[in-house]
Scaffold this active site. Sequence first.
Site, PDB file in Angstrom:
ATOM      1  N   HIS A 271      14.454 -24.063  -7.065  1.00 31.13           N
ATOM      2  CA  HIS A 271      13.905 -25.410  -7.337  1.00 31.13           C
ATOM      3  C   HIS A 271      12.378 -25.275  -7.373  1.00 31.13           C
ATOM      4  CE1 HIS A 271      13.719 -29.677  -7.505  1.00 31.13           C
ATOM      5  NE2 HIS A 271      14.104 -30.015  -6.284  1.00 31.13           N
ATOM      6  N   HIS A 310      17.737 -24.440 -16.698  1.00 29.39           N
ATOM      7  CA  HIS A 310      17.680 -25.732 -16.021  1.00 29.39           C
ATOM      8  C   HIS A 310      19.072 -26.332 -16.026  1.00 29.39           C
ATOM      9  CE1 HIS A 310      16.355 -29.710 -14.841  1.00 29.39           C
ATOM     10  NE2 HIS A 310      15.256 -29.106 -14.441  1.00 29.39           N
ATOM     11  N   ASP A 366       8.176 -24.621 -14.522  1.00 29.38           N
ATOM     12  CA  ASP A 366       7.541 -23.679 -13.600  1.00 29.38           C
ATOM     13  C   ASP A 366       7.202 -22.336 -14.222  1.00 29.38           C
ATOM     14  OD1 ASP A 366       7.299 -25.284 -11.412  1.00 29.38           O
ATOM     15  OD2 ASP A 366       9.358 -24.946 -10.764  1.00 29.38           O
TER      16      ASP A 366
HETATM   17  N1  CMC Z   1      17.972 -15.981 -15.635  1.00 27.22           N
HETATM   18  C1  CMC Z   1      19.104 -15.353 -16.024  1.00 27.22           C
HETATM   19  N2  CMC Z   1      20.296 -15.949 -16.160  1.00 27.22           N
HETATM   20  C2  CMC Z   1      20.335 -17.252 -15.877  1.00 27.22           C
HETATM   21  C3  CMC Z   1      19.214 -17.987 -15.458  1.00 27.22           C
HETATM   22  C4  CMC Z   1      17.992 -17.299 -15.348  1.00 27.22           C
HETATM   23  N3  CMC Z   1      16.886 -17.938 -14.966  1.00 27.22           N
HETATM   24  N4  CMC Z   1      19.565 -19.266 -15.252  1.00 27.22           N
HETATM   25  C5  CMC Z   1      20.864 -19.342 -15.516  1.00 27.22           C
HETATM   26  N5  CMC Z   1      21.350 -18.129 -15.904  1.00 27.22           N
HETATM   27  C6  CMC Z   1      22.708 -17.804 -16.345  1.00 27.22           C
HETATM   28  C7  CMC Z   1      23.662 -17.712 -15.169  1.00 27.22           C
HETATM   29  O1  CMC Z   1      23.736 -16.393 -14.678  1.00 27.22           O
HETATM   30  C8  CMC Z   1      24.956 -18.181 -15.809  1.00 27.22           C
HETATM   31  O2  CMC Z   1      25.466 -17.117 -16.585  1.00 27.22           O
HETATM   32  P1  CMC Z   1      27.073 -16.887 -16.674  1.00 27.22           P
HETATM   33  O3  CMC Z   1      27.593 -18.113 -17.367  1.00 27.22           O
HETATM   34  O4  CMC Z   1      27.241 -15.633 -17.437  1.00 27.22           O
HETATM   35  O5  CMC Z   1      27.559 -16.781 -15.250  1.00 27.22           O
HETATM   36  C9  CMC Z   1      24.513 -19.264 -16.784  1.00 27.22           C
HETATM   37  O6  CMC Z   1      23.165 -18.908 -17.144  1.00 27.22           O
HETATM   38  C10 CMC Z   1      24.519 -20.674 -16.208  1.00 27.22           C
HETATM   39  O7  CMC Z   1      23.740 -20.652 -14.996  1.00 27.22           O
HETATM   40  P2  CMC Z   1      24.029 -21.526 -13.732  1.00 27.22           P
HETATM   41  O8  CMC Z   1      23.530 -20.797 -12.539  1.00 27.22           O
HETATM   42  O9  CMC Z   1      25.457 -21.974 -13.739  1.00 27.22           O
HETATM   43  O10 CMC Z   1      23.132 -22.785 -14.045  1.00 27.22           O
HETATM   44  P3  CMC Z   1      22.677 -23.899 -13.029  1.00 27.22           P
HETATM   45  O11 CMC Z   1      22.582 -25.154 -13.796  1.00 27.22           O
HETATM   46  O12 CMC Z   1      23.553 -23.893 -11.834  1.00 27.22           O
HETATM   47  O13 CMC Z   1      21.235 -23.394 -12.556  1.00 27.22           O
HETATM   48  C11 CMC Z   1      18.920 -23.101 -12.356  1.00 27.22           C
HETATM   49  C12 CMC Z   1      20.045 -23.956 -12.957  1.00 27.22           C
HETATM   50  C13 CMC Z   1      17.573 -23.777 -12.645  1.00 27.22           C
HETATM   51  C14 CMC Z   1      19.121 -23.031 -10.845  1.00 27.22           C
HETATM   52  C15 CMC Z   1      18.973 -21.692 -12.979  1.00 27.22           C
HETATM   53  O14 CMC Z   1      18.773 -21.774 -14.372  1.00 27.22           O
HETATM   54  C16 CMC Z   1      17.973 -20.754 -12.346  1.00 27.22           C
HETATM   55  O15 CMC Z   1      18.270 -20.123 -11.319  1.00 27.22           O
HETATM   56  N6  CMC Z   1      16.732 -20.607 -12.951  1.00 27.22           N
HETATM   57  C17 CMC Z   1      15.698 -19.800 -12.338  1.00 27.22           C
HETATM   58  C18 CMC Z   1      15.006 -20.577 -11.247  1.00 27.22           C
HETATM   59  C19 CMC Z   1      14.083 -21.645 -11.813  1.00 27.22           C
HETATM   60  O16 CMC Z   1      13.307 -21.390 -12.707  1.00 27.22           O
HETATM   61  N7  CMC Z   1      14.167 -22.848 -11.226  1.00 27.22           N
HETATM   62  C20 CMC Z   1      13.264 -23.947 -11.573  1.00 27.22           C
HETATM   63  C21 CMC Z   1      13.980 -25.071 -12.232  1.00 27.22           C
HETATM   64  S1  CMC Z   1      12.829 -26.233 -13.002  1.00 27.22           S
HETATM   65  C22 CMC Z   1      11.921 -26.910 -11.674  1.00 27.22           C
HETATM   66  C23 CMC Z   1      12.732 -27.823 -10.867  1.00 27.22           C
HETATM   67  O17 CMC Z   1      12.841 -28.997 -11.192  1.00 27.22           O
HETATM   68  O18 CMC Z   1      13.278 -27.367  -9.842  1.00 27.22           O
END
Ligand code: CMC
Length: 431
Positions: A271, A310, A366
Amino acid sequence: MVVKMPETLTVTDNRTGKQYEVAIKDGAIKATDLRQMKTGADDAGLMTYDPAFMNTASCKSRITYIDGDKGILEHRGYPIDQLADQSTFLETAYLLVHGELPTAGQLGDWTGAIGRHLTVPTLLPNLFGGFQRDAHPMGMYQAAVAALSTYYPDSKDIATAATRLTQVYRLIAQMPTLAAMAYRHGQGLAPVYPDASLSFTGNFLHMLFQNEDGSYRPNPVLERALDVLFILHADHEQNCSTSAMRGIGSSHADPFSSMAGAVGALYGPLHGGANEAVLRMLQEIGSVNRIPEFITHVKNGEGRLMGFGHRVYKSYDPRARIVKKTADEVFAVTGMNPLLDIAVELERIALQDDYFVSRKLYPNVDFYSGLIYQAMGFPTGMFPVLFAVGRTAGWASQWLELIVDPDQKISRPRQLYLGSARRDFVPMTSR
Ligand code: CMC
């Protein structure tokens, strides 16, 4: 003639053959309407299973609208790019809290009220003396936010509108003061007290960076850039930390205690801690020619590309576009951040790679913000604190909305119990 279709959902429970009609309102069914679907008298009724709230609305809100597929973000109907371009953080905070843009008189009153609440309680700065010099600023900040509730016992009176508004003034006004104290403690510097004659962000920079001789004057380009970053972080509907704020607030805890929980949620690298994690990632990659190797690791599931992806945006985060533009303005003053080349190339490669394209992973707010904060002279530990200063406006607005919402009750999710059935205790000698 247009035939009006019923706003209902018909469900057949194949376990019993019974059919049910459930109302659809605002594009949703009520989860509690499913409780009537039972297999027998002992059945507590059907539930939905939705870990991480992937498809569950926990509230009705009139504050922020996001269309994640189209990359749209609006506060009270106003597009984020127009606010970033034409508004100030304090004006946007007013909009979030009160629902309308202020008139000149209303903005003057609002600015005056915030200005009168900038100074934290007299004994509060002593709290920082209990932290190690290298304590993470977000940990100190979170503790200081929680401590405010002990100085303001009137904040427990959440039922009185005027008292609630006083807490909102305190929250928005004192978060920069606490953030600056956390920063200066880490630098071994005494706190600098607020100056209400400066702009909201100008005063923040003054409390952070003022010299002993009082000669520091913030660069207007950097002051405006930080103000824009606060606008971009001001609210983002029901994200993890806002849900924490609402969840804790639903128990009728005071808003400082609720916000300390929200700060804790924001701290995490998925986050608000992502901006810090992006910087560490760029430093670890170290040079443009090591990017392909890093991308391979990410695709093999050995870490994430921080600042990408996201839960809601499945296209370019509209805030990221504005941050990128702001970065250019900041670097024109501070000189180029050497990590920018790595970030730009990382983005270029990722946006062409099927792994990221097929999963709709784009840069989020970010990805570039940390580069700006670093160029402005902030240590990485301060990045999530800066996010929190901006997000305070959203947390406060969402809390106000929660408290007066007649649909809300104490937040209490259900569970699907899959553990062991009833069994008798086994004495130690028989185990
Ligand atoms: N790098 C590599 N793979 C990713 C990433 C990433 N940053 N984000 C998602 N994925 C992949 C994930 O491994 C999954 O792949 P598969 O379907 O093969 O298992 C797929 O994309 C869907 O990911 P998810 O984890 O189910 O998605 P989510 O909606 O639960 O997570 C997130 C959203 C923001 C937590 C995630 O994208 C992430 O960890 N990003 C990196 C951290 C980040 O930049 N966070 C800041 C968010 S914006 C500021 C805020 O408001 O917080």
